[in-house]
Design a protein around this motif. Structure first.
Motif, PDB file in Angstrom:
ATOM      1  N   THR A 167       1.108  -1.183   0.270  1.00 33.75           N
ATOM      2  CA  THR A 167      -0.213  -0.206  -0.048  1.00 33.75           C
ATOM      3  C   THR A 167       0.828   1.672  -0.058  1.00 33.75           C
ATOM      4  O   THR A 167       0.370   1.886   0.302  1.00 33.75           O
ATOM      5  CB  THR A 167      -0.950   0.039   1.065  1.00 33.75           C
ATOM      6  OG1 THR A 167      -0.010  -0.069   2.541  1.00 33.75           O
ATOM      7  CG2 THR A 167      -1.923  -1.200   1.168  1.00 33.75           C
ATOM      8  N   ALA A 168       2.013   1.252  -0.093  1.00 36.60           N
ATOM      9  CA  ALA A 168       2.815   2.199  -0.219  1.00 36.60           C
ATOM     10  C   ALA A 168       3.644   2.819  -1.266  1.00 36.60           C
ATOM     11  O   ALA A 168       3.755   1.820  -2.255  1.00 36.60           O
ATOM     12  CB  ALA A 168       4.130   1.867   0.975  1.00 36.60           C
TER      13      ALA A 168
ATOM     14  N   VAL B 256      -0.275  -8.920 -10.841  1.00 36.66           N
ATOM     15  CA  VAL B 256       0.288  -8.357 -11.039  1.00 36.66           C
ATOM     16  C   VAL B 256      -0.120  -7.505 -12.364  1.00 36.66           C
ATOM     17  O   VAL B 256      -0.791  -7.551 -12.830  1.00 36.66           O
ATOM     18  CB  VAL B 256       1.707  -8.699 -12.201  1.00 36.66           C
ATOM     19  CG1 VAL B 256       2.205  -7.226 -12.096  1.00 36.66           C
ATOM     20  CG2 VAL B 256       2.921  -9.235 -10.967  1.00 36.66           C
ATOM     21  N   ILE B 257      -0.991  -6.100 -12.047  1.00 37.78           N
ATOM     22  CA  ILE B 257      -1.529  -4.761 -12.627  1.00 37.78           C
ATOM     23  C   ILE B 257      -0.365  -3.543 -13.006  1.00 37.78           C
ATOM     24  O   ILE B 257       0.591  -3.635 -12.879  1.00 37.78           O
ATOM     25  CB  ILE B 257      -2.355  -4.056 -11.691  1.00 37.78           C
ATOM     26  CG1 ILE B 257      -1.582  -3.215 -10.642  1.00 37.78           C
ATOM     27  CG2 ILE B 257      -3.702  -5.573 -11.280  1.00 37.78           C
ATOM     28  CD1 ILE B 257      -2.582  -2.649  -9.621  1.00 37.78           C
ATOM     29  N   THR B 258      -0.663  -3.094 -13.980  1.00 44.41           N
ATOM     30  CA  THR B 258       0.398  -2.337 -14.610  1.00 44.41           C
ATOM     31  C   THR B 258      -0.893  -0.533 -14.124  1.00 44.41           C
ATOM     32  O   THR B 258      -2.544  -0.604 -14.357  1.00 44.41           O
ATOM     33  CB  THR B 258       0.752  -1.537 -15.829  1.00 44.41           C
ATOM     34  OG1 THR B 258       1.341  -2.390 -16.193  1.00 44.41           O
ATOM     35  CG2 THR B 258       1.141  -0.793 -16.543  1.00 44.41           C
ATOM     36  N   ALA B 259      -0.214   0.367 -13.465  1.00 45.04           N
ATOM     37  CA  ALA B 259      -1.460   1.839 -13.333  1.00 45.04           C
ATOM     38  C   ALA B 259      -0.710   2.639 -13.330  1.00 45.04           C
ATOM     39  O   ALA B 259       0.970   2.727 -12.580  1.00 45.04           O
ATOM     40  CB  ALA B 259      -2.187   0.994 -11.697  1.00 45.04           C
ATOM     41  N   ASP B 260      -1.400   4.245 -12.881  1.00 41.37           N
ATOM     42  CA  ASP B 260      -0.239   5.226 -12.531  1.00 41.37           C
ATOM     43  C   ASP B 260      -0.401   5.538 -11.285  1.00 41.37           C
ATOM     44  O   ASP B 260      -1.234   5.240 -10.477  1.00 41.37           O
ATOM     45  CB  ASP B 260      -0.789   6.209 -13.256  1.00 41.37           C
ATOM     46  CG  ASP B 260      -2.348   6.552 -13.464  1.00 41.37           C
ATOM     47  OD1 ASP B 260      -3.239   6.306 -12.486  1.00 41.37           O
ATOM     48  OD2 ASP B 260      -2.982   7.472 -14.027  1.00 41.37           O
ATOM     49  N   ARG B 261       0.210   6.547 -10.457  1.00 43.22           N
ATOM     50  CA  ARG B 261      -0.285   6.916  -9.129  1.00 43.22           C
ATOM     51  C   ARG B 261      -1.674   7.273  -9.042  1.00 43.22           C
ATOM     52  O   ARG B 261      -1.987   6.281  -7.399  1.00 43.22           O
ATOM     53  CB  ARG B 261       0.504   8.171  -8.880  1.00 43.22           C
ATOM     54  CG  ARG B 261       0.934   8.215  -7.078  1.00 43.22           C
ATOM     55  CD  ARG B 261       1.609   9.540  -7.021  1.00 43.22           C
ATOM     56  NE  ARG B 261       1.588   9.748  -5.716  1.00 43.22           N
ATOM     57  CZ  ARG B 261       2.438   8.974  -4.863  1.00 43.22           C
ATOM     58  NH1 ARG B 261       3.128   7.750  -4.736  1.00 43.22           N
ATOM     59  NH2 ARG B 261       2.065   9.636  -3.437  1.00 43.22           N
ATOM     60  N   ALA B 262      -2.480   7.928  -9.613  1.00 42.50           N
ATOM     61  CA  ALA B 262      -4.169   7.618  -9.685  1.00 42.50           C
ATOM     62  C   ALA B 262      -4.317   6.278  -9.494  1.00 42.50           C
ATOM     63  O   ALA B 262      -5.466   6.314  -8.375  1.00 42.50           O
ATOM     64  CB  ALA B 262      -4.152   9.019 -10.039  1.00 42.50           C
TER      65      ALA B 262
ATOM     66  N   ALA C 183      -3.787   3.515  -8.601  1.00 39.11           N
ATOM     67  CA  ALA C 183      -3.023   2.759  -6.996  1.00 39.11           C
ATOM     68  C   ALA C 183      -3.420   3.214  -6.099  1.00 39.11           C
ATOM     69  O   ALA C 183      -4.045   2.607  -5.249  1.00 39.11           O
ATOM     70  CB  ALA C 183      -0.937   2.929  -7.549  1.00 39.11           C
ATOM     71  N   GLY C 184      -3.667   4.771  -6.324  1.00 40.51           N
ATOM     72  CA  GLY C 184      -4.063   5.357  -5.169  1.00 40.51           C
ATOM     73  C   GLY C 184      -6.010   4.848  -4.845  1.00 40.51           C
ATOM     74  O   GLY C 184      -6.406   4.352  -3.700  1.00 40.51           O
TER      75      GLY C 184
END
Length: 434
Positions: A32-33, A75-81, A83-84
């Motif tokens: 979660t970090a 495993v996923i690909t995500a941007d920071r938003a 992921a948040g």
């Protein structure tokens, strides 16, 4: 994406365990970090505690594209938003180091120059056609959103004639970042031409089959992902979405069978699995679908078998993806048994894991479901090397290209052998192919 299914051989490999451990060792954040990446940049994350098809489907329904399936995580690909948002929904994310950041002898990602560019692919096709004019032809079957040619290559002993022979189609690069699949197309083009007249099996098959290869279904996405100097981790096409700044449709959620039916795609234009506003709304999907429909001659579909090449996970998948059921309307017990037997035979040649597509998670609007349900074509999806992000993920090093394309040689030849009657593999040819 690699997972065992329905009592088949165990598929969770030691490499996947090592991959997660190494990711943690070489710079992954705690669960979660989130790393201090700029807003909008993307990276891969391990998502813990997602270990059943239902849980993976639930995650996918958030609009998240799943890159890899492990025994107890994905495993996923995500941007920071993104992921948040997932963290806010209670998912436990661990940021993985990018393959290019790994050092100390660990496998690294390719450089863009390791793979053929779109222009180099066209050059290779033209060269093969010039060198083998009686064996190879090509045609532009349509154009991408940005106007690039989508090319279909035909390989057969009497290539200028439309003979009454089973046809087999190989499609590649629906997803932009999956450049190894384009190398697979070029391998097939080279192998089938250089070995004709020398290899008895290839010679016999090309004397009795017609082979079609579409090296890049998504040329705009390929160019965008590869030719800026560094990879962009781009999946979709490059078609703008009206009323939003988001770009792109996931071509493998845009096909006109069970489109958007079952929570196996996203209605959000910003999602990597955005299905588009309607089935075949993406020009690239429509071009390939129209080509397949054009192979109906005298009311009979001439294409009998198909492989859609993807990366990564080392899997052989078959329909249906939209339902967990082994059989459904349009997929009988004999159909399912044929898919299972032939898919397993293909996997036995390359060491991939065979399973029904929905054993991973539900998808809808996929090419495999459309090929079978709409056109009656025995369609398989191959997820190529590697098994995990540890081997380079979507961008394995160029040094593996010869090995990992040749690895599928026997699978391709096996499919060509059964193209006259796939039901022969379950001993039902008299019932279906007389």
């Amino acid at each position: 994406m690699r997972i065992s299914g329905r009592g088949r051989r165990t598929t969770f490999s030691a490499a996947a365990v090592i991959a997660l451990a190494l990711a943690l060792l070489f710079g992954a954040g705690q669960a979660t970090a989130l790393p201090a990446d700029p807003e909008g940049s993307v990276r891969q994350y391990a998502v813990a505690g997602v270990d059943t098809a239902a849980e993976r489907t639930r995650l996918a329904r958030t609009g998240t594209a799943i890159d890899e399936v492990r025994e107890d995580s994905v495993v996923i690909t995500a941007d920071r938003a993104q992921a948040g948002r997932l963290s806010g929904l209670g998912y436990r994310l661990t940021a993985l180091t990018a393959p290019a950041e790994r050092r100390g002898g660990l496998p690294g990602a390719a450089a863009p120059a390791d793979y053929h560019t779109y222009g180099q692919v066209l050059t290779a096709v033209n060269a093969a056609r010039a060198q083998y004019p009686s064996l190879v032809s090509s045609r532009v079957i349509g154009r991408s959103y940005q106007g690039r040619d989508i090319v279909a290559i035909k390989i057969s002993d009497n290539v200028a004639a439309d003979e009454a022979e089973p046809e087999v189609l190989f499609t590649h690069n629906q997803h932009a970042r999956e450049h190894l699949t384009v190398e697979m197309a070029l391998y097939l083009l080279d192998e089938l031409t250089t070995q004709y007249g020398t290899d008895p099996e290839i010679t016999q098959l090309l004397n009795t089959r017609e082979v079609w290869i579409i090296p890049s279904v998504n040329p705009d996405g390929k160019v965008y992902d590869q030719e800026s100097g560094s990879f962009r981790n781009w999946r979709k096409n490059r078609q703008p979405n009206s009323g939003t700044t988001a770009v792109g449709t996931d071509l493998n959620r845009n096909w006109a069978y069970r489109w958007g039916c079952c929570g196996g795609s996203s209605g959000s234009p910003s999602s990597d699995t955005y299905r588009g506003p309607s089935a075949e709304s993406a020009p690239e999907t429509r071009v390939v679908a129209d080509f397949v429909r054009s192979r109906i001659v005298g009311g009979q579909q001439q294409i009998t078998a198909h492989i859609d090449f993807h990366t990564y996970g080392e899997l052989v998948l078959w329909p249906f993806g939209y339902t967990y059921a082994d059989t459904a309307t349009g997929l009988t017990q004999d159909d399912a048994a044929t898919f299972r037997a032939l898919g397993t035979a293909l996997a036995d040649t390359n060491g991939y894991t065979p399973q029904q597509s929905s054993d991973l998670y539900i998808t809808d609007g996929s090419v495999g479901d459309w090929m079978w349900a709409d056109q009656g074509i025995f369609s398989f999806t191959f997820e190529m090397y590697p098994t995990s992000a540890f081997g380079g993920g979507f961008y394995p090093p160029g040094s593996v290209i010869p090995r990992e394309t040749a690895r599928n040689r026997e699978a391709v030849l096996t499919l060509l052998q059964y193209a006259d009657c796939a039901y022969r593999i379950i001993g039902a040819e008299a019932r279906y192919c007389a």
